[in-house]
Write an enzyme that holds these catalytic residues in place. Structure first.
Site, mmCIF file in Angstrom:
data_model
loop_
_atom_site.group_PDB
_atom_site.id
_atom_site.type_symbol
_atom_site.label_atom_id
_atom_site.label_comp_id
_atom_site.label_asym_id
_atom_site.label_seq_id
_atom_site.Cartn_x
_atom_site.Cartn_y
_atom_site.Cartn_z
ATOM 1 N N SER A 126 86.784 -51.605 21.903
ATOM 2 C CA SER A 126 86.349 -52.234 20.778
ATOM 3 C C SER A 126 87.486 -52.973 19.812
ATOM 4 C CB SER A 126 85.349 -51.198 19.810
ATOM 5 O OG SER A 126 86.196 -50.053 19.672
ATOM 6 N N GLU B 162 89.076 -54.428 15.890
ATOM 7 C CA GLU B 162 88.745 -54.601 14.544
ATOM 8 C C GLU B 162 89.439 -55.816 14.183
ATOM 9 O OE1 GLU B 162 89.548 -51.052 11.608
ATOM 10 O OE2 GLU B 162 91.275 -52.832 11.069
ATOM 11 N N ASP C 7 90.181 -47.658 0.251
ATOM 12 C CA ASP C 7 91.281 -47.500 -0.653
ATOM 13 C C ASP C 7 90.894 -47.930 -2.225
ATOM 14 O OD1 ASP C 7 92.706 -46.858 1.368
ATOM 15 O OD2 ASP C 7 93.184 -48.772 1.909
ATOM 16 N N PHE D 117 103.465 -49.448 6.907
ATOM 17 C CA PHE D 117 101.904 -48.925 6.987
ATOM 18 C C PHE D 117 101.638 -47.534 7.530
ATOM 19 C CE2 PHE D 117 97.485 -49.545 8.548
ATOM 20 C CZ PHE D 117 96.789 -49.001 7.284
ATOM 21 N N HIS E 150 90.048 -48.006 20.607
ATOM 22 C CA HIS E 150 89.688 -48.945 19.588
ATOM 23 C C HIS E 150 90.907 -49.713 19.237
ATOM 24 C CE1 HIS E 150 87.375 -50.722 16.235
ATOM 25 N NE2 HIS E 150 88.307 -50.322 15.477
#
Length: 287
Positions: A7, A9, A101, A209, A258
């Site tokens: 999958s 994102e 967030d 990140f 993913h």
């Protein structure tokens, strides 16, 4: 070795140029026949309308099963559920439910006075509406968690609230995921734990990140990327690292991967090809 399902994102576009990038990303990755794709939700709910529009467009234009992200931030319960119902009107039955967030500049998450106090409350409400709900989890432990055990206990609460599976934050070492999966099973979590993979397009941004979300950066990987950047081989290293990581996970029984694409599809596509995923277009030409 079996070929995993996948999958992807995506980010919702905020500009015309970003819209073209999302379209190119979907066009590149859709032929790999993902089980589903998701569209993120900006901090503070800043991309609520853009997310809904992107979810609808990806489903209609590419025939993809799309999940919309939904958070608890900066919205009342009714506003949040109205967004979910808007997804449903667009043909979407899958939601990735997150606390979310806080807006930039704020000190931390503060629940809306009329909103959901936590991701658990959001999951319960979405499950009651009949959505298929996925949630996030942290193999390196959430930065705000009191402990690793408390983090897993919270994940169990989310699964017990109605989530069908959990997708991890990205990580750099297969053992990080495998240990986390074992600890989840020991805690009584029987829902699938899906590894989230980030093919590293920009090492500087990825490492920044990672530090923000608590992902541990192996010293040898950091050194390898520093060398690769000097030698202009960063993309080759990114594909090699992500492919080896994915291959190890599949060898350990992982059936689904993913990918966080960042709307830059080439590295994700190359990793999928390395895993043996062939596009439907290529298969039809062979036939």
């Amino acid at each position: 070795m079996p070929t995993p399902s996948v999958s992807f994102e995506f980010f919702p576009p905020k500009t015309l140029q970003a819209s073209f990038r999302l379209w190119d990303c979907a066009r590149t990755l859709a032929p790999l026949a993902p089980d589903w794709v998701s569209v993120t939700y900006g901090a503070g709910g800043t991309t609520r309308d853009l997310t809904r529009e992107a979810v609808a467009a990806l489903g209609q234009e590419f025939g993809l099963r799309v999940a919309g992200h939904l958070t608890c931030v900066e919205a009342s319960r009714e506003e949040t559920l109205e967004t979910a119902r808007g997804f449903r009107k667009a043909g979407v039955e899958d939601i990735v439910a997150l606390r979310g967030d806080p807006p930039k500049g704020s000190d931390g998450f503060v629940a809306h006075p009329e909103g959901f106090a936590s991701s658990v409350e959001l999951i319960e409400a979405l499950a009651a509406e009949g959505f298929r709900v996925r949630v996030g989890c942290y193999p390196d432990t959430h930065p705000e968690a009191a402990s690793a055990d408390a983090d897993i206990a919270w994940l169990k609460r989310k699964i017990d609230a109605g989530a069908c599976e959990a997708i991890t934050q990205f990580f750099f070492d297969a053992e990080t995921f495998l240990r986390f999966r074992d600890r989840c099973a020991a805690a009584g979590i029987d829902a699938p734990i899906v590894p989230g993979l980030l093919p590293i397009e920009d090492w500087t941004k990825a490492s920044k990140f990672a530090r923000a979300c608590g992902a541990v950066i192996p010293d040898d990987l950091a050194a390898a990327f520093e060398t690769a950047l000097r030698d202009d081989r960063a993309d080759l290293l990114a594909v090699a690292h992500a492919s080896e990581l994915a291959d190890t996970l599949v060898g350990e029984g992982v059936e689904h991967l993913h990918f966080y694409t960042l709307n830059r599809p080439e590295l994700t596509r190359d990793v999928c090809h390395a895993l043996g995923l062939t596009s439907r277009a290529a298969l039809s030409r062979v036939a």
